[in-house]
Enzyme design. Structure first.
Site, PDB file in Angstrom:
ATOM      1  N   HIS A 168      -0.490 -16.536   5.829  1.00  9.51           N
ATOM      2  CA  HIS A 168      -0.589 -15.244   6.501  1.00  9.51           C
ATOM      3  C   HIS A 168      -1.852 -15.158   7.367  1.00  9.51           C
ATOM      4  CE1 HIS A 168       1.552 -11.219   5.985  1.00  9.51           C
ATOM      5  NE2 HIS A 168       0.568 -10.888   6.815  1.00  9.51           N
TER       6      HIS A 168
ATOM      7  N   LYS B 122       9.034 -16.674   4.973  1.00  7.65           N
ATOM      8  CA  LYS B 122       7.669 -16.927   5.461  1.00  7.65           C
ATOM      9  C   LYS B 122       6.626 -16.628   4.387  1.00  7.65           C
ATOM     10  CE  LYS B 122       4.503 -15.155   9.055  1.00  7.65           C
ATOM     11  NZ  LYS B 122       3.646 -14.180   8.374  1.00  7.65           N
TER      12      LYS B 122
ATOM     13  N   SER C 133       7.552  -7.320  13.880  1.00  3.52           N
ATOM     14  CA  SER C 133       7.172  -6.996  12.503  1.00  3.52           C
ATOM     15  C   SER C 133       7.758  -5.666  12.040  1.00  3.52           C
ATOM     16  CB  SER C 133       5.643  -6.929  12.420  1.00  3.52           C
ATOM     17  OG  SER C 133       5.235  -6.266  11.246  1.00  3.52           O
TER      18      SER C 133
ATOM     19  N   THR D  27       9.043 -11.983   4.819  1.00  5.41           N
ATOM     20  CA  THR D  27       7.670 -12.370   4.446  1.00  5.41           C
ATOM     21  C   THR D  27       7.465 -12.118   2.960  1.00  5.41           C
ATOM     22  OG1 THR D  27       6.889 -11.916   6.659  1.00  5.41           O
ATOM     23  CG2 THR D  27       5.220 -11.941   4.937  1.00  5.41           C
TER      24      THR D  27
ATOM     25  N   TYR E 136       9.606  -6.717   5.615  1.00  2.00           N
ATOM     26  CA  TYR E 136       8.897  -6.552   4.355  1.00  2.00           C
ATOM     27  C   TYR E 136       9.812  -5.712   3.493  1.00  2.00           C
ATOM     28  CZ  TYR E 136       4.190  -7.872   6.058  1.00  2.00           C
ATOM     29  OH  TYR E 136       3.088  -8.532   6.514  1.00  2.00           O
TER      30      TYR E 136
END
Ligand SMILES: Cc1cc2nc3c(=O)[nH]c(=O)nc-3n(C[C@H](O)[C@H](O)[C@H](O)COP(=O)(O)O)c2cc1C
Length: 403
Positions: free
Chosen positions: A300, A276, A136, A186, A160
């Protein structure tokens, strides 16, 4: 009347079984966990309340997560009998390459908060099981550290996009240089979901030392000792932030992002792109048109919009509409190998798991993640055999009835 006799010593001796002694207390604890829910119970005991709640919790009234889990629980699996299932082949194709198991470890932020072994432990287990792992943007280990910990793994990097675009560009080029296979963008976090448990618990990264913390240290001394005697817990790709995770997300992320920005992203990332957080058929089509290589139907893990569509319920409609134009992955609510098999039968190419491996991590670090993977893989193999299928390709919608 039953006739009785005195037992012979040799007969009794034949019944005595001595189990091989497991010297590691962590492994002993993990071996007793037979399901992901068992790992969750151990995890709850081993970690401070705020840490467990951050992982276990979801947004608002946590309805999205409850519904997703309920659909997995309530669906019916329909077996075919008298098929040769003496050899089960669980391999599948993910991003055009063979994968040993049809699931991946999804991206989860703050992983060293759950256990000091963190992201590197997760990556090593993914490497051992031959499955992808997505690191992440909110990771607590760097892109390079994770690549070094599992150099043969299929590492993906989850991005992100935040207001400062140059930061994202820098992360993408680092991921490329470190040999990451794919980028997972995402798109369901224009702003942070309301994670009420975190607000109530006053969770911050790193955890603040307060009077309440001191009481907690008494209850979870091992966790605190690990936190305080290992490398400081900070984000590897972001500046430190004294507030709750949700406050950080809202401050950093760019809510003005649209599909037009995918062109910007594509100019920096020429490898496979997985998008995603898709929650409607229309958006699935838009992402195909925008050039995604794969999409993840996901809410999520229920941590963003509450009462969002249940990804498993959406899956058949998306499969119907976009067929095999791009690979279709799914997550949210998966707690067993049977859940994974059900999603594959309904047309998913791969299933991402989040909490399932995090419960393992909290329960016992790298050994716990491996235990979670073992529980899932045993379940996949067993469910396929009981359904009467010997390859993933043999699974079809006729094996599942949704309520
Ligand atoms: C503790 C935690 C942190 C997460 N952090 C991220 C993240 O940083 N980026 C992301 O794209 N998804 C994140 N997710 C969502 C997961 O990737 C995944 O969508 C979700 O966990 C799937 O649901 P499940 O936990 O029921 O398997 C996180 C989930 C959890 C539980």
């Amino acid at each position: 009347m039953t006739e009785r006799r005195l037992p012979q010593w040799t007969e009794i001796r034949a019944l005595v079984r001595s189990r091989r002694f497991e010297p590691s207390p962590t492994q002993r604890r993990l071996n007793r966990a037979l399901t992901i829910n068992d790992l969750r119970t151990v995890a709850r005991r081993r970690t401070p309340r705020a840490v467990f709640d951050y992982t276990d919790g979801a947004a608002e009234a946590e309805i999205s997560l409850a519904r997703a889990r309920r659909l997995f629980r309530d669906l019916e699996l329909r077996p075919s009998v008298l098929r040769d299932v003496s050899a089960i082949d669980t391999t599948t194709t993910v991003l055009g390459r063979s994968s040993q198991w049809p699931f991946a470890f999804g991206p989860t932020g703050f992983t060293r908060l759950m256990h000091h072994e963190g992201e590197c432990a997760v990556a090593r287990v993914a490497q051992r099981f031959g499955i992808p792992y997505a690191l992440s943007t909110l990771g607590t280990s760097s892109i390079e550290e994770v690549a070094a910990a599992a150099p043969a793994a299929r590492n993906w990097f989850q991005l992100y996009v935040w207001r400062d675009r140059t930061a994202g560009e820098d992360l993408m080029s680092r991921a490329k240089a470190a040999g990451y296979e794919a980028l997972v963008l995402t798109v369901d976090v224009p702003v942070a979901g309301a994670r009420l448990r975190d607000t109530r618990n006053g969770l911050s990264i790193p955890p603040a030392l307060t009077a309440r913390t001191l009481v907690d240290i008494g209850m979870h001394p091992a966790w605190w000792a690990n936190l305080l005697t290992t490398r400081p817990l900070t984000f590897a790709s972001l500046p430190s932030w004294p507030g709750t995770p949700a406050e950080l997300l809202t401050r950093l992320f760019d809510p003005s992002m649209t599909t037009t920005d995918l062109q910007w992203l594509r100019s920096f990332w020429d490898g496979p792109l997985i998008i995603k957080g898709i929650q409607t058929v229309d958006d699935a089509v838009r992402m195909v048109d925008a050039g995604a290589d794969a999409i993840v139907l996901s809410n999520h893990g229920g941590r963003q919009l509450d009462r969002a569509p249940v990804p498993l319920a959406l899956l058949p409609q998306v499969v119907d509409r976009i067929g095999d134009q791009v690979e279709i992955y799914i997550d949210t609510g998966v707690l067993s190998g049977a859940d994974i098999v059900a999603a594959l039968a309904l047309g998913a190419d791969c299933v991402l798991v989040g909490r399932a491996y995090l419960y393992g991590l909290m329960a016992g670090g790298e050994l716990g993640v491996a235990r979670a993977a073992e529980i899932l893989t045993d379940g996949i193999r067993r469910t396929m055999a009981l359904l009467g299928v010997s390859t993933v390709g043999d699974l079809g919608p006729h094996h599942v009835r949704l309520p």
